[in-house]
Design a protein around this motif. Structure first.
Motif, PDB file in Angstrom:
ATOM      1  N   UNK A 159      18.338 -30.225   0.296  1.00 37.38           N
ATOM      2  CA  UNK A 159      19.260 -29.832   1.376  1.00 37.38           C
ATOM      3  C   UNK A 159      19.014 -28.398   1.836  1.00 37.38           C
ATOM      4  N   UNK A 160      18.727 -27.513   0.887  1.00 35.97           N
ATOM      5  CA  UNK A 160      18.434 -26.113   1.245  1.00 35.97           C
ATOM      6  C   UNK A 160      17.161 -26.058   2.094  1.00 35.97           C
ATOM      7  N   UNK A 161      16.157 -26.807   1.708  1.00 30.45           N
ATOM      8  CA  UNK A 161      14.910 -26.825   2.491  1.00 30.45           C
ATOM      9  C   UNK A 161      15.136 -27.450   3.872  1.00 30.45           C
ATOM     10  N   UNK A 162      15.957 -28.516   3.927  1.00 29.16           N
ATOM     11  CA  UNK A 162      16.240 -29.134   5.229  1.00 29.16           C
ATOM     12  C   UNK A 162      16.898 -28.125   6.156  1.00 29.16           C
ATOM     13  N   UNK A 163      17.813 -27.378   5.596  1.00 23.52           N
ATOM     14  CA  UNK A 163      18.579 -26.406   6.369  1.00 23.52           C
ATOM     15  C   UNK A 163      17.731 -25.180   6.721  1.00 23.52           C
ATOM     16  N   UNK A 164      16.918 -24.716   5.787  1.00 22.49           N
ATOM     17  CA  UNK A 164      16.368 -23.350   5.900  1.00 22.49           C
ATOM     18  C   UNK A 164      14.854 -23.228   5.839  1.00 22.49           C
ATOM     19  N   UNK A 165      14.132 -24.341   5.901  1.00 19.45           N
ATOM     20  CA  UNK A 165      12.665 -24.232   5.779  1.00 19.45           C
ATOM     21  C   UNK A 165      12.075 -23.280   6.823  1.00 19.45           C
TER      22      UNK A 165
END
Ligand code: AVJ
Length: 329
Positions: free
Chosen positions: A64-70
């Motif tokens: 989820x962090x990568x989806x949001x902030x990649x």
């Protein structure tokens, strides 16, 4: 870690990595086994299943962090000539989000996944070749915990990905040793992206390692199944109980296998018989949990400084972008 060559008169199996680890671990007091032993074919499948359990929030929270902030992570690297090296890449599923973000910014990307499993890397390579034509993927089969000398000399600024809270398996001093060795392979200004699980309420932590479906218990006991099969031991893994507990002082989840009965286990390939008292356990894993402060301290002691970090809304998981500092002699 693997210096059994100095012990005379042990059978050959005792000098394989598995045999040596089992011999040392089960003759130690208290008994212990190293977590890398979990990951044979079946163990890797069980771990995949764990990452999909409702209680095991780690993988989905990091994704989820990568989806949001990649895109933001890639922007924070501050270069248009980034290359990525991943430690323990496995099949590199979560990494796809970061690769895609890099390709959006700079059109092409060199990516070097490193893993001990050649078959996992082959799967990663095939998927990336198919789905991401702008990523030049060069897999490297190697055990990064023993050997970082194969660190590729990629062009531009290198970002080493060490995600999935894998660093949590190491004792604090070992973690710093590993990260320092990594720092030694990098140039000042190169980057490390570290994913770690955060300290949180103990109910949530305990549930993640005591799932209702019993998959983590099977994963834990799989190490016994493996010893049985690969070293010819005769015993019933079902006579060991999975136990996970929170060690607050050390800030870690511990996994143990507790013998339900008094028993003697013969391991012919090691010429060894191991006795268990009822209730005696084998310590099979530590999974350290961090705070933003403890991550910064670990990175600082290893020659890195935190540049930026990302988290989910509940602050359950953290992704830290750190920069390799100037070398101090
Ligand atoms: C792969 C080390 C991140 O510590 O959570 C999962 C392994 N052990 N359930 C973790 C694991 C039990 C996992 N790491």
């Amino acid at each position: 870690m693997h210096a059994l060559t100095s012990l005379p008169c042990l059978p050959e199996a005792a000098s394989t990595p598995l045999g040596a680890e089992v011999y040392r671990g089960l003759t130690a007091f208290p008994k212990k086994l190293s977590p890398w032993l979990f990951y044979d074919q079946r163990g890797s499948e069980l771990f995949e299943a764990i990452t999909e359990l409702p209680e095991y929030y780690l993988t989905r929270t990091e994704r989820g962090i990568f989806e949001q902030s990649a895109d933001d992570i890639v922007a924070a690297t501050d270069t248009n000539r980034l290359s990525m090296i991943e430690l323990g890449a496995g099949t590199a599923t979560k990494t796809g989000l970061l690769l895609a973000a890099a390709v959006r910014k700079q059109e092409s990307l060199e990516y070097f996944p490193i893993d001990i499993s050649g078959s996992a890397l082959e799967e990663a390579r095939r998927r990336i070749a198919e789905e991401m034509p702008h990523v030049a993927c060069t897999p490297i089969v190697s055990d990064y915990t023993r050997d970082l000398s194969e660190m590729p000399r990629a062009a531009g600024r290198r970002m080493v990905l060490y995600i999935g809270s894998s660093i949590g398996n190491f004792e604090p001093t070992e973690a710093v040793t590993l990260l320092r060795r990594l720092r030694g392979q990098l140039a000042a200004g190169d980057l490390l992206l570290l994913g770690v699980d955060h300290v949180k309420d103990r109910t949530t932590l305990l549930r993640a390692y005591n799932d209702a479906a019993g998959v983590t218990a099977d994963f834990n006991r799989n190490v016994l199944v493996r010893i049985k099969r690969e070293l010819g031991a005769q015993f019933r893994p079902g006579l060991f109980r999975h136990r996970a507990c929170w060690n607050d002082r050390e800030s870690r989840i511990e996994m143990h296998l507790e013998s339900l009965v008094t028993q003697e286990i013969a391991i012919p390939a090691l010429d060894l018989t191991v006795s268990f008292k009822r209730g005696e356990s084998i310590h099979t894993e530590n999974s350290y949990k961090f705070t933003p402060e403890s991550v910064a301290e670990m990175l600082g002691r290893s020659g890195f400084s935190v540049r930026k970090s990302w988290s989910d809304e509940k602050k359950w998981f953290g992704v830290y972008l750190a920069e390799a500092g100037e070398r101090r002699e």
